[in-house]
Design a protein around this motif. Structure first.
Motif, PDB file in Angstrom:
ATOM      1  N   GLY A 199       0.797  -1.218   0.000  1.00  0.00           N
ATOM      2  CA  GLY A 199       0.000   0.000   0.000  1.00  0.00           C
ATOM      3  C   GLY A 199       0.824   1.258   0.000  1.00  0.00           C
ATOM      4  N   ALA A 200       2.022   1.216   0.611  1.00  0.00           N
ATOM      5  CA  ALA A 200       2.792   2.453   0.757  1.00  0.00           C
ATOM      6  C   ALA A 200       4.277   2.157   0.850  1.00  0.00           C
ATOM      7  CB  ALA A 200       2.337   3.218   1.994  1.00  0.00           C
ATOM      8  N   ILE A 201       5.045   3.109   0.357  1.00  0.00           N
ATOM      9  CA  ILE A 201       6.499   3.119   0.496  1.00  0.00           C
ATOM     10  C   ILE A 201       6.874   4.323   1.342  1.00  0.00           C
ATOM     11  CG2 ILE A 201       8.711   3.352  -0.707  1.00  0.00           C
ATOM     12  CD1 ILE A 201       7.239   2.222  -3.216  1.00  0.00           C
ATOM     13  N   PHE A 244       3.624   6.877  -2.185  1.00  0.00           N
ATOM     14  CA  PHE A 244       5.029   7.153  -1.901  1.00  0.00           C
ATOM     15  C   PHE A 244       5.074   8.270  -0.864  1.00  0.00           C
ATOM     16  CE2 PHE A 244       9.184   9.132  -2.647  1.00  0.00           C
ATOM     17  CZ  PHE A 244      10.019   8.020  -2.643  1.00  0.00           C
ATOM     18  N   ILE A 245       5.487   7.908   0.361  1.00  0.00           N
ATOM     19  CA  ILE A 245       5.481   8.841   1.492  1.00  0.00           C
ATOM     20  C   ILE A 245       6.922   9.246   1.762  1.00  0.00           C
ATOM     21  CG2 ILE A 245       4.793   9.183   3.883  1.00  0.00           C
ATOM     22  CD1 ILE A 245       2.800   6.822   3.446  1.00  0.00           C
ATOM     23  N   PRO A 274      -1.502  12.616  -6.626  1.00  0.00           N
ATOM     24  CA  PRO A 274      -2.110  12.414  -5.300  1.00  0.00           C
ATOM     25  C   PRO A 274      -1.573  11.188  -4.587  1.00  0.00           C
ATOM     26  CG  PRO A 274      -3.668  11.890  -7.067  1.00  0.00           C
ATOM     27  CD  PRO A 274      -2.493  12.542  -7.716  1.00  0.00           C
ATOM     28  N   LEU A 275      -0.863  10.326  -5.307  1.00  0.00           N
ATOM     29  CA  LEU A 275      -0.235   9.169  -4.667  1.00  0.00           C
ATOM     30  C   LEU A 275       1.089   9.525  -4.000  1.00  0.00           C
ATOM     31  CD1 LEU A 275      -0.789   6.352  -7.332  1.00  0.00           C
ATOM     32  CD2 LEU A 275      -2.025   6.682  -5.182  1.00  0.00           C
ATOM     33  N   ASN A 276       1.579  10.746  -4.208  1.00  0.00           N
ATOM     34  CA  ASN A 276       2.832  11.197  -3.601  1.00  0.00           C
ATOM     35  C   ASN A 276       2.529  12.065  -2.385  1.00  0.00           C
ATOM     36  OD1 ASN A 276       4.021   9.997  -5.843  1.00  0.00           O
ATOM     37  ND2 ASN A 276       4.305  11.941  -6.922  1.00  0.00           N
ATOM     38  N   MET A 277       3.206  11.789  -1.288  1.00  0.00           N
ATOM     39  CA  MET A 277       3.021  12.559  -0.059  1.00  0.00           C
ATOM     40  C   MET A 277       4.387  12.990   0.461  1.00  0.00           C
ATOM     41  SD  MET A 277       0.187  10.213   1.905  1.00  0.00           S
ATOM     42  CE  MET A 277      -1.545  10.272   1.492  1.00  0.00           C
ATOM     43  N   TYR A 278       4.461  14.201   0.970  1.00  0.00           N
ATOM     44  CA  TYR A 278       5.721  14.736   1.498  1.00  0.00           C
ATOM     45  C   TYR A 278       5.453  15.441   2.812  1.00  0.00           C
ATOM     46  CZ  TYR A 278       9.515  18.098   2.220  1.00  0.00           C
ATOM     47  OH  TYR A 278      10.517  18.850   2.780  1.00  0.00           O
ATOM     48  N   LYS A 315       0.989   8.038  10.176  1.00  0.00           N
ATOM     49  CA  LYS A 315      -0.148   8.939   9.927  1.00  0.00           C
ATOM     50  C   LYS A 315      -0.490   8.973   8.443  1.00  0.00           C
ATOM     51  CE  LYS A 315      -1.013  13.899   9.639  1.00  0.00           C
ATOM     52  NZ  LYS A 315      -0.413  15.248   9.879  1.00  0.00           N
ATOM     53  N   TYR A 316       0.523   9.075   7.596  1.00  0.00           N
ATOM     54  CA  TYR A 316       0.273   9.146   6.157  1.00  0.00           C
ATOM     55  C   TYR A 316      -0.112   7.788   5.582  1.00  0.00           C
ATOM     56  CZ  TYR A 316       1.763  13.992   5.937  1.00  0.00           C
ATOM     57  OH  TYR A 316       1.834  15.350   6.108  1.00  0.00           O
TER      58      TYR A 316
END
Length: 325
Positions: A199-201, A244-245, A274-278, A315-316
């Motif tokens: 689900g997430a990196i 991608f966090i 929207p799949l990228n988070m920073y 959290k992300y």
């Protein structure tokens, strides 16, 4: 008098050289002059223990934890104990049986030997050190009390995205070794009957890309890197894709002069999808300035900050699953 001044000058110069060496600790020496086609002799054989029960179709959330030494876990357990409440430290020490980890750090220098073990304070780069997996597990176990979450952690301390995860903009030796690690684990879980999906990196890296030349290339490198990840791991992706966090790097002495450029590249990359988070570790108040007391390790987060790094990642991760619906 002249001799005295000369001796003072020599001592001052020696001190400046030592300080420079400390500030460059773990960075690649003269890294901008390394041939872009350089490869590391990475181990791509991974033992996978039969320590999990059969899955019988059980859906399992997979979180990948990648990066360099702040992802490996170079924060000091004794300072976490000193600065935490006894109740909280007991929880971190006991570990989280519902959040399991299979980890490979620094090309097997520290690893779980193919086993999925509960996350606790023993999964760092060396004895007495811990990583962001503790904060991750602390929050994920609370968010998903009736589920098993698996963390696959693959980290290489001190290596750059530009020369080692990638090579001349292509998949590099560390990248290929990680893909072998991830693939082996995902196929193993499938063989055991689990419906395991990534689900997430969580990406904690960039400190070794803070020379001017590499910092200027970070946006292009990260764009290629994440594109490769999503392509090569698409078979195992969670519904809605792989998030991608990305954690920004610190503004401590180790990350000068290029940390503003690296963090700006990370922020701009996050805006592409929207799949990228920073998130900014600087704005979150994470520091590298205080531990060990009297001789701080400027390259690695203070213990409570490392714990918080994992909390923010979690959290992300949780937010990414809420967005999926």
């Amino acid at each position: 008098m002249a001799d005295r001044i000369f001796r003072i000058c020599c001592l001052t110069l020696a001190l400046m050289i030592c300080l420079c060496a400390i500030s460059c600790k773990d960075k690649d020496v003269d890294d901008d002059n390394i041939d872009d086609t350089v490869t590391l002799d990475m181990n791509t054989e991974y033992r996978l223990a039969e320590d999990l029960p059969r899955g019988d179709g059980q859906r399992v959330k997979i979180v990948l934890l990648l990066g360099q030494s702040n992802a490996s876990g170079s924060s000091i357990v004794s300072y976490l104990e000193k600065n935490s409440s006894p109740k909280d430290f007991a929880r971190y020490s006991e570990g989280y049986p519902s959040v399991l980890i299979n980890y490979c750090i620094d090309d097997h220098n520290a690893c779980s030997d193919g086993e999925y073990v509960k996350v606790d304070l023993t999964c760092g780069a060396a004895d007495g050190f811990f990583g962001p997996e503790v904060g991750l597990a602390d929050k994920l176990s609370a968010a998903y009390p009736d589920e098993t979450v698996l963390i696959l952690k693959y980290t290489m301390s001190g290596y750059s995205l530009h020369h080692h995860w990638l090579s001349a903009g292509q998949r590099g030796s560390i990248y290929n070794a990680f893909i072998a690690f991830a693939t082996a684990n995902m196929e193993h879980l499938a063989d055991l009957g689990y419906d395991a999906r990534i689900g997430a990196i969580c990406w904690m890296q960039g400190e070794s890309d803070t020379t001017a030349a590499k910092a200027d290339r970070y946006f292009d490198n990260q764009s290629a890197f994440v594109s490769y990840l999503r392509e090569d791991l698409s078979k195992y992706a969670e519904d809605g894709g792989i998030y991608f966090i990305d954690a920004g790097i610190s503004n401590g002495p180790y990350c000068e002069p290029g940390y503003p450029a690296v963090n700006d590249a990370k922020r701009r990359f996050a805006e592409l999808s929207p799949l990228n988070m920073y998130f900014s570790t600087i704005d979150e108040g994470l520091t590298t300035l205080n531990e060990p007391e009297g001789d701080p390790d400027f390259g690695h987060y203070d213990a409570l900050c490392e714990l918080k790094l994992g909390h923010i990642f979690a959290k992300y991760v949780i937010e990414s699953y809420l967005v999926r619906g």
